[in-house]
Design a protein around this motif. Structure first.
Motif, PDB file in Angstrom:
ATOM      1  N   THR A  25     -14.345  -2.683  73.070  1.00  0.00           N
ATOM      2  CA  THR A  25     -13.728  -2.779  74.386  1.00  0.00           C
ATOM      3  C   THR A  25     -14.150  -1.573  75.213  1.00  0.00           C
ATOM      4  OG1 THR A  25     -11.809  -3.723  73.256  1.00  0.00           O
ATOM      5  CG2 THR A  25     -11.528  -3.163  75.572  1.00  0.00           C
ATOM      6  N   PHE A  26     -14.424  -1.795  76.500  1.00  0.00           N
ATOM      7  CA  PHE A  26     -14.898  -0.710  77.338  1.00  0.00           C
ATOM      8  C   PHE A  26     -14.204  -0.707  78.702  1.00  0.00           C
ATOM      9  CE2 PHE A  26     -18.446  -1.901  74.587  1.00  0.00           C
ATOM     10  CZ  PHE A  26     -18.766  -0.692  74.000  1.00  0.00           C
ATOM     11  N   ALA A  27     -14.004   0.494  79.233  1.00  0.00           N
ATOM     12  CA  ALA A  27     -13.732   0.739  80.653  1.00  0.00           C
ATOM     13  C   ALA A  27     -12.609  -0.102  81.263  1.00  0.00           C
ATOM     14  CB  ALA A  27     -15.025   0.520  81.459  1.00  0.00           C
ATOM     15  N   PRO A  28     -11.392  -0.049  80.706  1.00  0.00           N
ATOM     16  CA  PRO A  28     -10.299  -0.825  81.316  1.00  0.00           C
ATOM     17  C   PRO A  28      -9.817  -0.195  82.628  1.00  0.00           C
ATOM     18  CG  PRO A  28      -9.462   0.542  79.537  1.00  0.00           C
ATOM     19  CD  PRO A  28     -10.952   0.697  79.514  1.00  0.00           C
ATOM     20  N   ARG A  29      -9.497  -1.040  83.598  1.00  0.00           N
ATOM     21  CA  ARG A  29      -8.912  -0.592  84.873  1.00  0.00           C
ATOM     22  C   ARG A  29      -7.831  -1.571  85.298  1.00  0.00           C
ATOM     23  NH1 ARG A  29     -11.502   3.381  87.885  1.00  0.00           N
ATOM     24  NH2 ARG A  29     -13.641   3.852  87.241  1.00  0.00           N
ATOM     25  N   PHE A  30      -6.855  -1.052  86.066  1.00  0.00           N
ATOM     26  CA  PHE A  30      -5.785  -1.889  86.594  1.00  0.00           C
ATOM     27  C   PHE A  30      -6.246  -2.667  87.824  1.00  0.00           C
ATOM     28  CE2 PHE A  30      -3.219   1.246  84.305  1.00  0.00           C
ATOM     29  CZ  PHE A  30      -2.218   0.461  83.755  1.00  0.00           C
ATOM     30  N   SER A  31      -5.600  -3.789  88.066  1.00  0.00           N
ATOM     31  CA  SER A  31      -5.710  -4.481  89.350  1.00  0.00           C
ATOM     32  C   SER A  31      -4.859  -3.730  90.374  1.00  0.00           C
ATOM     33  CB  SER A  31      -5.226  -5.926  89.218  1.00  0.00           C
ATOM     34  OG  SER A  31      -3.853  -5.950  88.828  1.00  0.00           O
ATOM     35  N   PRO A  32      -5.061  -3.952  91.679  1.00  0.00           N
ATOM     36  CA  PRO A  32      -4.313  -3.204  92.695  1.00  0.00           C
ATOM     37  C   PRO A  32      -2.798  -3.372  92.614  1.00  0.00           C
ATOM     38  CG  PRO A  32      -6.210  -4.275  93.674  1.00  0.00           C
ATOM     39  CD  PRO A  32      -6.103  -4.798  92.286  1.00  0.00           C
ATOM     40  N   ASP A  33      -2.318  -4.513  92.116  1.00  0.00           N
ATOM     41  CA  ASP A  33      -0.873  -4.707  91.997  1.00  0.00           C
ATOM     42  C   ASP A  33      -0.332  -4.228  90.653  1.00  0.00           C
ATOM     43  OD1 ASP A  33      -1.811  -6.642  90.254  1.00  0.00           O
ATOM     44  OD2 ASP A  33      -1.003  -8.343  91.373  1.00  0.00           O
TER      45      ASP A  33
END
Length: 427
Positions: free
Chosen positions: A242-250
């Motif tokens: 798994t790589f580079a997780p980011r949140f959505s704007p909400d």
């Protein structure tokens, strides 16, 4: 908790005046505004400390030039009284900040400031804040944000935090810990013990929560961590890497790239409520480093489907995948600006690493910083400043640069530091 109250205008504010001083930050070349920031009265050394933090914040932005206190003619003894504007005009202080600090009967600190336009002879703004001793630095950052916003018309970014990877020890046995600090490098504290390698922390846009990767089980897994409580949970146990997780704007989704057994890396989004996963790309290339646009409608990512890694944009559902970068070199770590107008990136070309920005259609590429090895840009919440890490003297350190590329600043950390991620403005 910090409580704020507006301060009323003084009598000087009712006088006829010219237009109030302001900075146009949308010009290509902004001359720093000369500003005088006096020591806040009362509170012993605390008053000088708060005004010093305000001054340092504004100076570091590159938009303000605090005037040396030795040049001051008037010595402010009553910060609520109308200053002698002529004394401040003589030293070309176009704006003046006065203030005071005191201890309330209930033990709270009360800090107040007034911002004056010296040439117009007017008070521009004023507020007072009540906080406990632990939040006095935050009060200073909030005051700096208020001054920044009043003079530029845009939100500041000083009352924020940065989460990053603290690196210590020998290069071949580096200990990596999750750490968090104020945006100016103060108040560092550790969020992990260093027994497992941790990577790519990213802030939630809506909560004091981060997502990051950990190798504690031998395979990289994605976790959520509540910063204030220390509560942690596994996002999902995915097969492969798994790589580079980011949140959505909400803050309701996490987007990431997953490497499956077939050797292909594709982009997936997970709904944090239902834990359902949606596949967004399906290629035989390496698709990675996804980042949402601030309205959540699009995703920028990198892919080597064209032969070498370039930047692509697609709809949040995976539709309309379009290449937008066509420059020489290899592109990586694209991040959408909070303003929605630019995409920051790392570029490797001719043996150099560059931090740059481009418009969302790929036009107008500009390089802001070039170095031996630097990468991982993250945006300040107002979209005017980037932070990244540079390896230049045995290990990585944090650096910030504004959109002009001229105002580059080193961020002090006790150890080596990498993978910064900037928080939203604190509540």
């Amino acid at each position: 908790m910090i409580v704020s109250m507006a301060l009323g205008m003084t009598a000087a504010a009712t006088l006829p005046a010219r237009a109030l001083v302001e900075l146009n930050v949308n010009k290509g070349n902004v001359e720093p505004l000369p500003i005088a920031i006096t020591d806040f009265q009362g509170g012993d050394a605390l008053g000088a400390e708060i005004s010093g933090i305000v001054s340092a914040d504004l100076k570091r932005s590159g938009l303000f030039a605090p005037i040396e206190k030795s040049a001051f003619i008037e010595k402010i003894s009553n910060p609520d009284a109308t200053p002698r504007f002529e004394d401040w005009k003589v030293i070309n202080a176009q704006a003046l900040v006065t203030g005071s600090v005191s201890k309330e009967a209930d033990g709270r600190v009360r800090a107040q400031y007034r911002l004056w336009d010296t040439f117009a002879g007017q008070q521009m703004s004023g507020e007072q804040f009540f906080a406990n001793d632990a939040n006095t630095r935050r009060v200073a950052h909030i005051i700096a944000d208020a001054i920044y916003e009043r003079l530029t018309g845009e939100k500041g970014y000083f009352d924020t935090r940065v989460v990053f990877i603290d690196e210590s020890g020998a290069k071949n046995a580096r200990k990596k810990r999750l750490a968090i600090m104020d945006q100016d490098g103060a108040n560092i504290r550790y969020l992990s013990d260093g027994r497992s390698i941790v990577l790519t922390p990213r802030f939630s846009p809506s909560r004091q929560e981060i997502t990051y990767m950990s190798y504690e089980s031998g395979q990289p897994k994605v976790y959520l961590l509540q910063i204030e409580t220390g509560q942690r949970e596994l996002v999902g146990d995915f097969p492969g890497m798994t790589f580079a997780p980011r949140f959505s704007p909400d803050g309701q989704k996490v987007i990431m790239s997953l490497l499956r057994d077939d050797g292909n890396s594709n982009i997936f989004a997970m709904d944090l409520r239902s834990r359902s996963t949606t596949r967004l790309t399906n290629s035989t290339a390496i698709d990675t480093s996804p980042s949402y646009s601030p309205d959540g409608s699009k995703v920028v990512f990198t892919s080597d489907r064209g032969g070498r890694a370039q930047i692509y944009v697609m709809g949040a559902d995976g539709s309309g995948q379009t290449r937008i970068s066509f420059g020489d070199g290899v592109y990586s770590t694209p991040v959408w600006s909070p303003r929605g107008d630019l995409i920051a990136f790392t570029k490797q070309t001719a043996g150099e690493f560059q931090i740059g920005v481009m418009r969302v259609d790929g036009s107008g590429e500009r390089i802001l910083s070039t170095g031996f090895q630097q990468e991982g840009p993250t945006w300040a919440p107002n979209g005017r400043v980037l932070m990244f890490f540079r390896d230049s003297a045995g290990g990585p350190k944090l650096v910030s640069v504004d959109l002009t590329g001229r105002n580059e600043q080193s961020i002090p950390t006790a150890n080596f530091a990498s993978d910064p991620a900037w928080s939203p403005l604190l509540e």
